[in-house]
Design an enzyme around this catalytic site. Structure first.
Site, PDB file in Angstrom:
ATOM      1  N   ASP A 206       0.850  -1.184   0.000  1.00 50.87           N
ATOM      2  CA  ASP A 206       0.000   0.000   0.000  1.00 50.87           C
ATOM      3  C   ASP A 206       0.884   1.230   0.000  1.00 50.87           C
ATOM      4  O   ASP A 206       2.121   1.127   0.018  1.00 50.87           O
ATOM      5  CB  ASP A 206      -1.007  -0.016   1.164  1.00 50.87           C
ATOM      6  CG  ASP A 206      -0.366   0.257   2.515  1.00 50.87           C
ATOM      7  OD1 ASP A 206      -1.084   0.233   3.514  1.00 50.87           O
ATOM      8  OD2 ASP A 206       0.874   0.486   2.589  1.00 50.87           O
ATOM      9  N   LEU A 207       0.258   2.414  -0.041  1.00 45.41           N
ATOM     10  CA  LEU A 207       0.992   3.655  -0.228  1.00 45.41           C
ATOM     11  C   LEU A 207       0.979   4.486   1.050  1.00 45.41           C
ATOM     12  O   LEU A 207      -0.096   4.817   1.574  1.00 45.41           O
ATOM     13  CB  LEU A 207       0.385   4.464  -1.375  1.00 45.41           C
ATOM     14  CG  LEU A 207       0.417   3.785  -2.750  1.00 45.41           C
ATOM     15  CD1 LEU A 207      -0.264   4.660  -3.783  1.00 45.41           C
ATOM     16  CD2 LEU A 207       1.843   3.468  -3.178  1.00 45.41           C
ATOM     17  N   ASP A 249      -6.038   1.801  -1.521  1.00 45.45           N
ATOM     18  CA  ASP A 249      -4.665   1.928  -2.047  1.00 45.45           C
ATOM     19  C   ASP A 249      -3.880   0.642  -1.819  1.00 45.45           C
ATOM     20  O   ASP A 249      -2.650   0.661  -1.786  1.00 45.45           O
ATOM     21  CB  ASP A 249      -3.953   3.111  -1.376  1.00 45.45           C
ATOM     22  CG  ASP A 249      -3.729   2.873   0.111  1.00 45.45           C
ATOM     23  OD1 ASP A 249      -2.681   3.281   0.635  1.00 45.45           O
ATOM     24  OD2 ASP A 249      -4.623   2.285   0.755  1.00 45.45           O
TER      25      ASP A 249
END
Length: 697
Positions: A206-207, A249
């Site tokens: 994920d970010l 995300d």
């Protein structure tokens, strides 16, 4: 005359759910209505062309010609029908204006084209064809039936595209176009089953900072980040690997055929680097959303469990991320670690050859680089032919065997003055992922009874391996025991100056790609000077590889390069020939120049670089240092006199330099700029002379 309508055929059309079968039946019905030989369907392609798709009753030659055939939608009878929006009958196809010769040659006598779909949604053309049957124009009733068939075909095409769209939605994410969770689970289960549960790695990422992007710039900005990420992923993974969006995300990858840790580390490095790049939003705004990445090796558990393991590793990576840097962790490498250390047999016996590195100022060999060869029968195989086929374990065994032969040579080759020759050995950066590497090298050096400073390890700066903590620890350990470290092939790929500055290296080796043809690619001389400056900035030694000719050796000497390596000095040698070659090179002298224009180019650029450096750093030395450079300036002017245009430009440069020296109180920027321009023109003239002479020879 009433049209021939097969009621049973129409019933079959109404109930047929197989699209391929439906279109064939529709073409059959259309041909029967007007007593034609056959019919075909043409559909629009994604690029707006018409393509033959389905046939009925057409001759084999014609079918072979038409199968998959595409043409612009404005051509032929089909193009006329689409332009008019109504059926068009062409009773004499070979002699019509839009006839395509290949189809006429295949026996097409007449045809009838009926547009498919309303004007707002044209899908293609129904084409009825005559080859041997009597040609007659369709009556009103027959035309109505053909239009009815075209409507039925349109309905089937619409249903087909709708079903395809629904299937796309069921398996793919609408925002990014990537496979969704459902598709991922189906594909991952199939991949795991195929390989028996081994060799597959599950990755979750994920970010970091993604929520802040949504909060500050809106959800539309977040969507832009996700779309850009999805576009980057194919460049970061291999063909055959799968990338999917799980939601928000969060993304997942399925990596196949991972048999050792080094391959996995390389892929995770590449993924991390790709996703660390900033994302550009509308309005010129850029944001950083570095990734947190977790990986888990397949070990027989179900996909859901493995994704949870990867998810756990992702959160471990997230705890270590900071700023704009991402990170990754492996939850359970399992067989990945083991495979990296299982050393398989090499496809041949190892025989090291040794190529001298020459110090041109002292006229002596400083060390020899050990280069691996594999003996297969009577043939010695060079690295380019076998290295790509070796796995990490085999590469490690290759390194150990070459190092052992190199240390043995260093022990047996004493040189005058009780000074031993140094040796260097190439190291694949993936090898540094082994935490025991430095200790193993230390044991081998001690066993050979040698000073560790005689050994140089040449490491390719490839990927992100040298940025990892484990690699840095290995480099630091090697440096502590006294082993010298060099970065090999500098210039062959992207190199980060900050990374180079932070590495504990003693030397950089310039890639031979820029050197081998230096006497003809004169613009690369400036590149050599830049690498020299970089070595000075890093306070490390520079060795230049690829000195393959006397002219290149001459140019490197003029540029002030001290240590060189290449066929212009010596080819790689079997161990038995080293001592004799080293003695011969102890009497080495600079070869006589042959390509005078190229040598003069290098001398001029060297002198000009010196002058410009003094203008910037020590202008008070200009008069004494430049105009009395003796042999250097004398040799430069001797070469320039052979090219009158270049000599004239040199005279103007020297006159301008006198003017600069005599006017130090003035703003000299304009004069210095003119000095540079004259130098550039002079070198262009010399480069033209080199090119002309090369073509003449």
């Amino acid at each position: 005359m009433s049209p021939h309508i097969d009621i049973d055929l129409l019933r079959s059309l109404a109930t047929e759910r197989d699209f391929g079968r439906f279109f064939e039946l529709a073409a059959s019905a259309a041909a029967a209505v007007v007593d034609a030989d056959g019919a075909a369907l043409m559909q629009y392609t994604d690029t707006g062309l018409l393509e033959y798709r389905f046939f009925h009753g057409l001759p084999d030659d014609y079918r072979s010609l038409a199968a998959g055939f595409t043409f612009p939608a404005h051509q032929g009878t089909a193009g006329v029908a689409l332009a008019r929006g109504e059926p068009v009958f062409n009773p004499d196809y070979p002699n019509s204006a839009g006839a395509m010769p290949a189809f006429a040659d295949a026996g097409l006598r007449a045809n009838l084209a009926v547009p498919i779909g309303p004007p707002s949604d044209r899908r293609g053309v129904l084409a009825v064809s005559w080859f041997e049957a009597d040609v007659r124009a369709p009556g009103e009733a027959e035309s109505s039936v053909l239009l009815l068939l075209a409507d039925l075909i349109y309905g089937a095409m619409y249903r087909q595209s709708l079903e395809a769209h629904l299937a796309q939605q069921a398996h793919f994410d609408s925002l990014t176009g990537l496979p969704n969770r459902r598709h991922l689970f189906e594909s991952a289960a199939a991949a795991t089953a195929r390989c028996g549960g081994s060799g597959v790695v599950f990755v979750v990422l994920d970010l970091n900072g993604f929520k802040a992007v949504n909060d500050r710039h809106g959800h539309g900005a977040g969507d832009q980040v996700l779309v850009q990420l999805a576009r980057r992923l194919p460049d970061a993974i291999r063909r055959g690997d799968l990338a999917a969006r799980l939601g928000g995300d969060e993304f997942a990858l399925v990596l196949r055929d991972i048999t050792d840790r080094a391959v996995l580390v390389q892929l995770l490095d590449r993924l991390c680097t790709t996703l660390e790049r900033r994302y550009l939003l509308d309005g010129g705004i850029s944001v950083a959303c570095p990734p947190s990445i977790g990986a888990a090796q397949s070990d027989g558990r179900d996909v859901e469990s493995l994704l949870r393991c990867a998810d756990q590793a992702m959160y471990e990576a997230k705890a270590q991320c900071s700023g704009d840097r991402g990170g990754w962790e492996i939850h359970d490498a399992g067989d990945v670690n083991g495979a990296a250390h299982r050393i398989a047999n090499l496809p041949g016996s190892v025989q090291a050859h040794f190529q001298p590195v020459l110090d041109m100022q002292r006229g002596c060999v400083t060390r020899l680089e050990a280069l691996a060869r594999l003996r297969r029968g009577d043939r010695l195989v060079p690295p380019l032919e076998f290295l790509p086929d070796l796995d990490t374990g085999q590469k490690r065994r290759l390194f150990d065997e070459v190092l052992e032969q190199a240390l043995d040579g260093a022990r047996r080759w004493p040189i005058a003055g009780n000074t031993r020759l140094g040796v260097s050995v190439n190291v694949e950066p993936e090898t540094l992922a082994d935490p025991g590497f430095a200790a193993a090298v230390a044991r081998m050096v001690v066993a050979a009874g040698l000073d560790p400073g005689l050994l140089t390890l040449e490491i390719l700066e490839r990927g992100e391996f040298l940025s990892h903590d484990v690699a840095r620890r290995q480099l630091a350990s090697l440096r502590e025991i006294g082993v010298r470290l060099a970065i090999d092939d500098l210039g062959s790929a992207y190199s980060s100056l900050l990374r180079l500055r932070s590495l504990p290296i003693d030397e950089i080796k310039m890639d031979q790609t820029f050197i081998r043809d230096l006497a003809s690619n004169l613009q690369d001389i400036a590149f050599v000077q830049s690498i020299q400056a970089l070595a000075g900035l890093l306070r490390v030694r520079l060795v230049v590889e690829g000195a393959e000719s006397d002219d290149v050796v001459q140019i490197l000497d003029i540029l002030g390069v001290v240590e060189v390596q290449g066929y212009g000095i010596s080819r790689p040698l079997p161990a038995a020939e080293v001592e004799a070659t080293v003695r011969r090179l102890s009497r080495w002298s600079l070869p006589a120049p042959r390509n005078v224009a190229a040598i003069t180019y290098a001398r001029q650029q060297s002198v000009e670089s010196h002058v410009l450096g003094l203008l910037r750093l020590a202008p008070e030395r200009l008069n004494s240092d430049v105009f009395s450079r003796g042999a250097m300036l004398e040799k430069l002017e001797d070469g320039l006199r052979e090219v009158p245009d270049a000599w004239h430009l040199h005279e103007r440069q020297m006159a301008l330099l006198h003017d600069i020296v005599g006017n130090r109180a003035r703003d000299l920027r304009k004069l210095i700029r003119l000095y540079r321009e004259l130098g550039a023109r002079l070198r262009d003239r010399l480069a033209h002379e080199v090119s002309t002479r090369r073509q003449a020879s």
